[in-house]
Scaffold this motif. Structure first.
Motif, mmCIF file in Angstrom:
data_model
loop_
_atom_site.group_PDB
_atom_site.id
_atom_site.type_symbol
_atom_site.label_atom_id
_atom_site.label_comp_id
_atom_site.label_asym_id
_atom_site.label_seq_id
_atom_site.Cartn_x
_atom_site.Cartn_y
_atom_site.Cartn_z
ATOM 1 N N GLU A 102 0.830 -1.215 0.000
ATOM 2 C CA GLU A 102 0.000 0.000 0.000
ATOM 3 C C GLU A 102 0.861 1.261 0.000
ATOM 4 N N ALA A 103 1.877 1.302 0.847
ATOM 5 C CA ALA A 103 2.760 2.469 0.905
ATOM 6 C C ALA A 103 3.538 2.634 -0.398
ATOM 7 N N THR A 104 4.012 1.539 -0.937
ATOM 8 C CA THR A 104 4.760 1.576 -2.196
ATOM 9 C C THR A 104 3.877 2.075 -3.322
ATOM 10 N N GLU A 105 2.657 1.575 -3.381
ATOM 11 C CA GLU A 105 1.717 2.005 -4.428
ATOM 12 C C GLU A 105 1.442 3.507 -4.335
ATOM 13 N N CYS A 106 1.325 4.019 -3.121
ATOM 14 C CA CYS A 106 1.081 5.452 -2.931
ATOM 15 C C CYS A 106 2.234 6.268 -3.488
ATOM 16 N N ILE A 107 3.453 5.857 -3.190
ATOM 17 C CA ILE A 107 4.636 6.563 -3.697
ATOM 18 C C ILE A 107 4.689 6.473 -5.217
ATOM 19 N N LEU A 108 4.473 5.285 -5.761
ATOM 20 C CA LEU A 108 4.524 5.106 -7.216
ATOM 21 C C LEU A 108 3.422 5.896 -7.912
ATOM 22 N N TYR A 109 2.262 5.982 -7.281
ATOM 23 C CA TYR A 109 1.176 6.772 -7.852
ATOM 24 C C TYR A 109 1.594 8.236 -7.971
ATOM 25 N N GLN A 110 2.209 8.754 -6.916
ATOM 26 C CA GLN A 110 2.628 10.155 -6.942
ATOM 27 C C GLN A 110 3.728 10.386 -7.974
ATOM 28 N N LEU A 111 4.641 9.451 -8.117
ATOM 29 C CA LEU A 111 5.694 9.583 -9.134
ATOM 30 C C LEU A 111 5.111 9.590 -10.542
ATOM 31 N N GLY A 112 4.003 8.891 -10.727
ATOM 32 C CA GLY A 112 3.385 8.807 -12.040
ATOM 33 C C GLY A 112 2.266 9.804 -12.273
ATOM 34 N N ASP A 113 1.983 10.640 -11.277
ATOM 35 C CA ASP A 113 0.915 11.639 -11.402
ATOM 36 C C ASP A 113 1.461 12.814 -12.196
ATOM 37 N N GLN A 114 1.466 12.669 -13.518
ATOM 38 C CA GLN A 114 2.133 13.629 -14.390
ATOM 39 C C GLN A 114 1.570 15.040 -14.307
ATOM 40 N N GLU A 115 0.326 15.176 -13.984
ATOM 41 C CA GLU A 115 -0.290 16.502 -13.942
ATOM 42 C C GLU A 115 -0.497 17.021 -12.530
ATOM 43 N N SER A 116 -0.036 16.283 -11.553
ATOM 44 C CA SER A 116 -0.211 16.648 -10.140
ATOM 45 C C SER A 116 -1.679 16.834 -9.789
ATOM 46 N N ALA A 117 -2.519 16.045 -10.408
ATOM 47 C CA ALA A 117 -3.965 16.152 -10.187
ATOM 48 C C ALA A 117 -4.340 15.858 -8.743
ATOM 49 N N GLU A 118 -3.637 14.936 -8.139
ATOM 50 C CA GLU A 118 -3.941 14.562 -6.763
ATOM 51 C C GLU A 118 -3.839 15.769 -5.835
ATOM 52 N N TYR A 119 -2.827 16.583 -6.015
ATOM 53 C CA TYR A 119 -2.673 17.763 -5.168
ATOM 54 C C TYR A 119 -3.749 18.794 -5.445
ATOM 55 N N ALA A 120 -4.068 18.982 -6.704
ATOM 56 C CA ALA A 120 -5.079 19.972 -7.071
ATOM 57 C C ALA A 120 -6.427 19.628 -6.439
ATOM 58 N N ASP A 121 -6.737 18.361 -6.339
ATOM 59 C CA ASP A 121 -8.002 17.933 -5.746
ATOM 60 C C ASP A 121 -8.036 18.193 -4.239
ATOM 61 N N VAL A 122 -6.904 18.063 -3.599
ATOM 62 C CA VAL A 122 -6.840 18.184 -2.144
ATOM 63 C C VAL A 122 -6.760 19.643 -1.703
ATOM 64 N N PHE A 123 -6.050 20.459 -2.475
ATOM 65 C CA PHE A 123 -5.838 21.852 -2.104
ATOM 66 C C PHE A 123 -6.516 22.770 -3.115
ATOM 67 N N ASP A 124 -7.826 22.811 -3.063
ATOM 68 C CA ASP A 124 -8.602 23.608 -4.017
ATOM 69 C C ASP A 124 -8.221 25.090 -4.007
ATOM 70 N N GLU A 125 -7.807 25.598 -2.858
ATOM 71 C CA GLU A 125 -7.538 27.026 -2.747
ATOM 72 C C GLU A 125 -6.187 27.434 -3.339
ATOM 73 N N LEU A 126 -5.344 26.475 -3.702
ATOM 74 C CA LEU A 126 -4.035 26.804 -4.255
ATOM 75 C C LEU A 126 -4.035 26.697 -5.776
ATOM 76 N N ASP A 127 -3.363 27.622 -6.419
ATOM 77 C CA ASP A 127 -3.221 27.608 -7.873
ATOM 78 C C ASP A 127 -1.900 26.914 -8.203
ATOM 79 N N PHE A 128 -1.985 25.651 -8.594
ATOM 80 C CA PHE A 128 -0.787 24.871 -8.878
ATOM 81 C C PHE A 128 -0.244 25.127 -10.280
ATOM 82 N N SER A 129 -0.953 25.888 -11.093
ATOM 83 C CA SER A 129 -0.517 26.116 -12.469
ATOM 84 C C SER A 129 0.797 26.897 -12.541
ATOM 85 N N LYS A 130 1.145 27.623 -11.479
ATOM 86 C CA LYS A 130 2.365 28.421 -11.486
ATOM 87 C C LYS A 130 3.499 27.762 -10.699
ATOM 88 N N MET A 131 3.255 26.560 -10.214
ATOM 89 C CA MET A 131 4.251 25.884 -9.391
ATOM 90 C C MET A 131 4.952 24.788 -10.188
#
Length: 164
Positions: A102-131
């Motif tokens: 489970e922990a390994t899958e979480c890390i691998l998922y984040q490494l493969g999250d090419q658009e950083s969608a996971e973060y955008a979903d969690v932090f709606d108030e932040l604009d990740f387009s400039k980061m």
């Protein structure tokens, strides 16, 4: 020899030596392109898969060895406590394997999250387009980035799960 110089069949043989079923390896290699580095991604995953496999068979053997040597309490006090409470070695191994997977899958998922969608979903108030963001990129034999990225890495290990 650079990865690009390998033929499809040579890459397929390497994937099979990694322990990946031939048909599955063929499907994965079809995704390889100027953007996606499939074979290097599996080269990256192979030692991780091997380590996971240890926790499905080898971990129970290690616990038994430590019991025989009388060092379980010192080496794995949590396992010793669980056994004392009635847990089987097999259930401890299964639990350890599932948590590590489970922990390994979480890390691998984040490494493969090419658009950083996971973060955008969690932090709606932040604009990740400039980061800036991180991506796992292939490097050539000389260490120079090739510009190709790892294909989605999660769900691909352990390789023994892919035998169906």
């Amino acid at each position: 020899m650079k990865d690009e110089e390998l033929t499809f069949d040579e890459k397929l043989k390497i994937m099979e030596k990694f322990g990946i079923q031939k048909e599955w390896a063929k499907e994965e290699l079809k995704q390889e392109s100027k953007v996606w580095a499939v074979l290097p991604a599996f080269r990256f995953l192979k030692p991780i898969s091997d380590r996971l496999e240890f926790h499905r068979g080898g971990f129970a053997d290690m616990i038994k060895k430590y019991i025989e040597q009388g060092v379980l309490e010192n080496r794995l006090p949590e396992a010793a406590a669980l056994i004392k409470e009635g847990a089987s070695i097999e259930s401890i191994e299964k639990f350890a394997f599932e948590r590590i997977q489970e922990a390994t899958e979480c890390i691998l998922y984040q490494l493969g999250d090419q658009e950083s969608a996971e973060y955008a979903d969690v932090f709606d108030e932040l604009d990740f387009s400039k980061m800036n963001r991180l991506r796992l990129m292939e490097v050539g034999p000389d260490g120079t980035p090739t510009g190709r990225y790892a294909v989605e890495l999660h769900g691909k290990i352990p390789f023994s799960d892919m035998e169906d």
